[in-house]
Design a protein around this motif. Structure first.
Motif, PDB file in Angstrom:
ATOM      1  N   ILE B  47       0.853  -1.203  -0.023  1.00 19.03           N
ATOM      2  CA  ILE B  47       0.076   0.140   0.005  1.00 19.03           C
ATOM      3  C   ILE B  47       0.814   1.176  -0.001  1.00 19.03           C
ATOM      4  CG2 ILE B  47      -1.971   1.254   0.949  1.00 19.03           C
ATOM      5  CD1 ILE B  47      -2.826  -1.363   2.280  1.00 19.03           C
ATOM      6  N   ASN B  48       0.899   1.908  -1.082  1.00 17.84           N
ATOM      7  CA  ASN B  48       1.674   3.094  -1.302  1.00 17.84           C
ATOM      8  C   ASN B  48       3.167   2.597  -0.956  1.00 17.84           C
ATOM      9  OD1 ASN B  48      -0.604   4.608  -1.427  1.00 17.84           O
ATOM     10  ND2 ASN B  48      -0.680   4.844   0.539  1.00 17.84           N
ATOM     11  N   GLY B  49       3.593   1.553  -1.709  1.00 14.69           N
ATOM     12  CA  GLY B  49       4.976   1.115  -1.706  1.00 14.69           C
ATOM     13  C   GLY B  49       5.383   0.447  -0.223  1.00 14.69           C
ATOM     14  N   VAL B  50       4.635   0.396   0.553  1.00 15.87           N
ATOM     15  CA  VAL B  50       4.931  -0.183   1.822  1.00 15.87           C
ATOM     16  C   VAL B  50       4.322  -1.524   2.003  1.00 15.87           C
ATOM     17  CG1 VAL B  50       4.982   0.047   4.291  1.00 15.87           C
ATOM     18  CG2 VAL B  50       5.277   2.134   2.839  1.00 15.87           C
ATOM     19  N   TYR B  51       5.039  -2.658   2.382  1.00 19.11           N
ATOM     20  CA  TYR B  51       4.318  -3.782   2.905  1.00 19.11           C
ATOM     21  C   TYR B  51       3.214  -3.711   3.877  1.00 19.11           C
ATOM     22  CZ  TYR B  51       4.019  -7.970   6.065  1.00 19.11           C
ATOM     23  OH  TYR B  51       3.430  -8.851   6.746  1.00 19.11           O
ATOM     24  N   SER B  52       2.275  -4.382   3.792  1.00 23.47           N
ATOM     25  CA  SER B  52       0.892  -4.009   4.604  1.00 23.47           C
ATOM     26  C   SER B  52       0.441  -5.323   4.791  1.00 23.47           C
ATOM     27  CB  SER B  52      -0.162  -3.307   3.898  1.00 23.47           C
ATOM     28  OG  SER B  52       0.501  -1.933   3.408  1.00 23.47           O
ATOM     29  N   PRO B  53       0.073  -5.905   5.882  1.00 25.21           N
ATOM     30  CA  PRO B  53      -0.443  -7.000   6.120  1.00 25.21           C
ATOM     31  C   PRO B  53      -1.979  -7.041   5.706  1.00 25.21           C
ATOM     32  CG  PRO B  53       0.081  -6.117   8.259  1.00 25.21           C
ATOM     33  CD  PRO B  53       0.335  -4.859   7.318  1.00 25.21           C
ATOM     34  N   ILE B  54      -2.558  -8.175   5.432  1.00 21.09           N
ATOM     35  CA  ILE B  54      -3.942  -8.176   4.407  1.00 21.09           C
ATOM     36  C   ILE B  54      -5.140  -7.502   5.417  1.00 21.09           C
ATOM     37  CG2 ILE B  54      -4.847 -10.414   5.590  1.00 21.09           C
ATOM     38  CD1 ILE B  54      -4.534 -10.982   2.518  1.00 21.09           C
ATOM     39  N   ASP B  55      -5.114  -7.274   6.341  1.00 25.57           N
ATOM     40  CA  ASP B  55      -6.033  -6.742   7.187  1.00 25.57           C
ATOM     41  C   ASP B  55      -6.132  -5.092   7.352  1.00 25.57           C
ATOM     42  OD1 ASP B  55      -5.468  -7.621  10.656  1.00 25.57           O
ATOM     43  OD2 ASP B  55      -4.183  -6.683   8.948  1.00 25.57           O
ATOM     44  N   THR B  56      -5.010  -4.636   6.708  1.00 22.55           N
ATOM     45  CA  THR B  56      -4.817  -3.009   6.705  1.00 22.55           C
ATOM     46  C   THR B  56      -5.906  -2.374   6.027  1.00 22.55           C
ATOM     47  OG1 THR B  56      -2.549  -3.598   6.530  1.00 22.55           O
ATOM     48  CG2 THR B  56      -2.998  -1.258   6.093  1.00 22.55           C
ATOM     49  N   SER B  57      -6.396  -1.315   6.762  1.00 16.53           N
ATOM     50  CA  SER B  57      -7.538  -0.709   6.243  1.00 16.53           C
ATOM     51  C   SER B  57      -7.079   0.315   5.280  1.00 16.53           C
ATOM     52  CB  SER B  57      -8.106   0.325   7.346  1.00 16.53           C
ATOM     53  OG  SER B  57      -7.317   1.065   7.890  1.00 16.53           O
ATOM     54  N   VAL B  58      -7.927   0.676   4.143  1.00 22.22           N
ATOM     55  CA  VAL B  58      -7.661   1.389   2.913  1.00 22.22           C
ATOM     56  C   VAL B  58      -8.287   2.751   3.135  1.00 22.22           C
ATOM     57  CG1 VAL B  58      -7.025  -0.618   1.618  1.00 22.22           C
ATOM     58  CG2 VAL B  58      -9.204   0.298   1.764  1.00 22.22           C
ATOM     59  N   LYS B  59      -7.612   3.909   2.671  1.00 19.93           N
ATOM     60  CA  LYS B  59      -8.050   5.112   2.574  1.00 19.93           C
ATOM     61  C   LYS B  59      -8.209   5.734   1.169  1.00 19.93           C
ATOM     62  CE  LYS B  59      -3.740   7.496   4.238  1.00 19.93           C
ATOM     63  NZ  LYS B  59      -3.055   6.533   3.561  1.00 19.93           N
ATOM     64  N   ASP B  60      -8.841   6.718   1.009  1.00 23.43           N
ATOM     65  CA  ASP B  60      -8.933   7.276  -0.194  1.00 23.43           C
ATOM     66  C   ASP B  60      -7.457   7.587  -0.540  1.00 23.43           C
ATOM     67  OD1 ASP B  60     -10.848  10.067  -1.881  1.00 23.43           O
ATOM     68  OD2 ASP B  60     -11.202   7.863  -2.050  1.00 23.43           O
ATOM     69  N   GLY B  61      -7.287   7.523  -1.835  1.00 22.65           N
ATOM     70  CA  GLY B  61      -6.012   7.880  -2.444  1.00 22.65           C
ATOM     71  C   GLY B  61      -4.843   7.038  -2.477  1.00 22.65           C
ATOM     72  N   ASP B  62      -5.176   5.734  -1.502  1.00 21.74           N
ATOM     73  CA  ASP B  62      -4.303   4.812  -1.481  1.00 21.74           C
ATOM     74  C   ASP B  62      -3.936   4.093  -2.833  1.00 21.74           C
ATOM     75  OD1 ASP B  62      -4.885   3.295   1.891  1.00 21.74           O
ATOM     76  OD2 ASP B  62      -3.654   4.991   1.194  1.00 21.74           O
ATOM     77  N   ILE B  63      -2.698   3.524  -3.265  1.00 22.82           N
ATOM     78  CA  ILE B  63      -2.300   2.866  -4.413  1.00 22.82           C
ATOM     79  C   ILE B  63      -1.975   1.635  -3.797  1.00 22.82           C
ATOM     80  CG2 ILE B  63      -0.848   2.694  -6.303  1.00 22.82           C
ATOM     81  CD1 ILE B  63      -0.463   5.655  -6.070  1.00 22.82           C
ATOM     82  N   LEU B  64      -2.652   0.458  -4.124  1.00 29.21           N
ATOM     83  CA  LEU B  64      -2.216  -0.885  -3.786  1.00 29.21           C
ATOM     84  C   LEU B  64      -1.601  -1.623  -4.780  1.00 29.21           C
ATOM     85  CD1 LEU B  64      -4.658  -0.542  -1.643  1.00 29.21           C
ATOM     86  CD2 LEU B  64      -5.228  -2.869  -2.015  1.00 29.21           C
ATOM     87  N   ALA B  65      -0.597  -2.431  -4.679  1.00 31.06           N
ATOM     88  CA  ALA B  65       0.057  -3.120  -5.605  1.00 31.06           C
ATOM     89  C   ALA B  65      -0.050  -4.572  -5.120  1.00 31.06           C
ATOM     90  CB  ALA B  65       1.582  -2.764  -5.934  1.00 31.06           C
ATOM     91  N   LEU B  66      -0.289  -5.705  -6.128  1.00 35.64           N
ATOM     92  CA  LEU B  66      -0.500  -7.109  -5.645  1.00 35.64           C
ATOM     93  C   LEU B  66       0.261  -7.679  -6.706  1.00 35.64           C
ATOM     94  CD1 LEU B  66      -4.382  -7.141  -5.203  1.00 35.64           C
ATOM     95  CD2 LEU B  66      -2.682  -6.827  -3.400  1.00 35.64           C
ATOM     96  N   PHE B  67       0.964  -8.643  -5.897  1.00 36.09           N
ATOM     97  CA  PHE B  67       1.921  -9.601  -6.887  1.00 36.09           C
ATOM     98  C   PHE B  67       1.730 -11.279  -6.564  1.00 36.09           C
ATOM     99  CE2 PHE B  67       4.955  -6.606  -8.582  1.00 36.09           C
ATOM    100  CZ  PHE B  67       4.760  -5.369  -7.774  1.00 36.09           C
ATOM    101  N   PRO B  68       1.801 -12.060  -7.150  1.00 33.94           N
ATOM    102  CA  PRO B  68       1.986 -13.395  -6.994  1.00 33.94           C
ATOM    103  C   PRO B  68       3.273 -13.625  -6.779  1.00 33.94           C
ATOM    104  CG  PRO B  68       1.553 -13.278  -9.204  1.00 33.94           C
ATOM    105  CD  PRO B  68       1.740 -11.796  -8.943  1.00 33.94           C
ATOM    106  N   PRO B  69       3.680 -14.842  -6.523  1.00 36.57           N
ATOM    107  CA  PRO B  69       5.247 -15.140  -6.167  1.00 36.57           C
ATOM    108  C   PRO B  69       5.778 -15.287  -7.743  1.00 36.57           C
ATOM    109  CG  PRO B  69       3.914 -16.755  -5.215  1.00 36.57           C
ATOM    110  CD  PRO B  69       3.011 -15.937  -5.855  1.00 36.57           C
ATOM    111  N   VAL B  70       6.747 -14.525  -7.840  1.00 33.34           N
ATOM    112  CA  VAL B  70       7.544 -14.171  -9.149  1.00 33.34           C
ATOM    113  C   VAL B  70       8.829 -14.853  -8.773  1.00 33.34           C
ATOM    114  CG1 VAL B  70       8.136 -13.217 -11.249  1.00 33.34           C
ATOM    115  CG2 VAL B  70       5.961 -12.587 -10.071  1.00 33.34           C
ATOM    116  N   GLY B  71       8.853 -16.229  -8.594  1.00 35.75           N
ATOM    117  CA  GLY B  71      10.157 -16.689  -7.992  1.00 35.75           C
ATOM    118  C   GLY B  71      11.212 -17.573  -8.758  1.00 35.75           C
ATOM    119  N   GLY B  72      10.669 -17.497 -10.381  1.00 36.77           N
ATOM    120  CA  GLY B  72      11.649 -18.422 -11.087  1.00 36.77           C
ATOM    121  C   GLY B  72      12.848 -18.004 -11.336  1.00 36.77           C
ATOM    122  N   GLY B  73      13.914 -18.893 -11.844  1.00 35.87           N
ATOM    123  CA  GLY B  73      15.087 -18.229 -12.291  1.00 35.87           C
ATOM    124  C   GLY B  73      15.696 -19.287 -13.271  1.00 35.87           C
TER     125      GLY B  73
END
Lengths: 261, 73
Positions: B47-73
């Protein structure tokens, strides 16, 4: 056997990068004095190792405990069909020596763990992480932050990938909560995706060694091969990151590792 | 509005970016549910570039980024 004076070959070999203003003779000498550890000689390791070797990085340590298997061959281009069954470090080293005999290549054919990781990477100017699982990534990041060695991190999945630089003053994977993730295996990967991300990692490594450009510290650069787009996500250190907390500075400003206590 | 940026395989059958009404969601977990993404598949939630636990409340203007595991090499 024709005689090629070494100095003549060396001048021509790096001619094209010597012309780059950010490199030049001074930059080339920096690369030749540098030591990089590349962990993983597979999908990401193939482009990383190839481009660091061809650029003339002086000392490169290749770390991989695996042998070449057939399912590697769609992307791990340092390994060829006849290499199946051979240790990856030896297969890689052989091709890389042929590419550029100027580079001092050493191999570590061992699985990394908490006991051996520090002695493996100590003395490296940069570590490039090319592994295929999250657990090793977290361990490598932890060791690099504790030893204050810049780390270039990358990962791939299908047509997607990311690259980011990690350091003591910048977020690591644990800061992003990534250390708790579970990855389903086998991981789908197209060769070219690993190629793109590995090339970006090699690029970051060279930038860090030369101190040029803008490194991807605190910047997760995400690649989407399907839409042909790149998106940057700025990321922050987590206040309660266990990895950063374990890295402490001594009274005189020197660094010591508290053994993760 | 809350901006939600989806990455990697979360883009399959979805767009890359969504704009949601903040009042419809109590926290990040509810946004993940809204996209029918199994919560355990989310490897990185920022949330806004910061790791957030899943129950973090969200407010207007927040930017969420969601990723699955991208762990291949």
């Amino acid at each position: 056997m024709p005689y090629f004076p070494q100095w003549e070959v060396a001048d021509l070999r790096y001619e094209r990068q010597l012309l780059i203003p950010q490199i030049g003779q001074e930059g080339q000498e920096k690369l030749e004095k540098a030591k990089v550890t590349v962990i993983g000689a597979g999908g990401l390791g193939s482009p990383v190792l190839t481009y660091l070797v061809s650029a003339g990085v002086g000392k490169i340590q290749i770390v991989d405990c695996d042998v070449v298997s057939e399912s590697n061959l769609n992307r791990q281009f340092l390994h060829h069909t006849g290499d199946v069954g051979r240790p990856k470090v030896l297969s890689a080293q052989e091709k890389l020596v042929s590419l550029n005999p100027d580079v001092a290549l050493s191999t570590v054919n061992k699985r990394l763990n908490q006991e051996n990781i520090e002695e493996c990477i100590i003395g490296s100017d940069v570590v490039v992480d090319c592994v295929d699982n999250i657990e090793t990534r977290v361990m490598v990041a932890s060791a690099c932050i504790q030893l204050n060695i810049p780390l270039v991190e990358g990962g791939v999945l299908g047509f997607y990938g990311y690259v980011i630089d990690i350091g003591r003053d910048y977020p690591c994977l644990s800061c992003l909560g990534y250390d708790k993730a579970k990855q389903k295996t086998p991981v789908p990967v197209l060769g070219v995706t690993a190629g793109v991300i590995g090339c970006m990692q090699a690029n970051e490594c060279i930038k860090l060694l030369l101190g040029i450009g803008e490194p991807l510290y605190g910047r997760m650069l995400n690649y989407d091969g399907l839409s042909g787009t790149w998106e940057e996500v700025k990321v922050e250190k987590a206040k309660n990151c266990a990895v950063h907390k374990n890295a402490e500075t001594g009274k005189n400003g020197e660094f010591y590792w508290n053994g993760g206590k | 509005m809350i901006e939600v940026r989806l990455f990697a395989t979360f883009r399959e059958k979805r767009d890359k970016v969504y704009f949601l009404e903040q009042k419809d969601f109590k926290n990040a977990g509810e946004i993940i549910d809204y996209f029918r993404i199994p919560r355990e598949e989310v490897a990185i939630l920022l949330i806004n570039g910061v790791y957030s636990p899943i129950d973090t409340s969200v407010k207007d203007g927040d930017i969420l980024a969601l990723f699955p595991p991208v762990g291949g090499g």
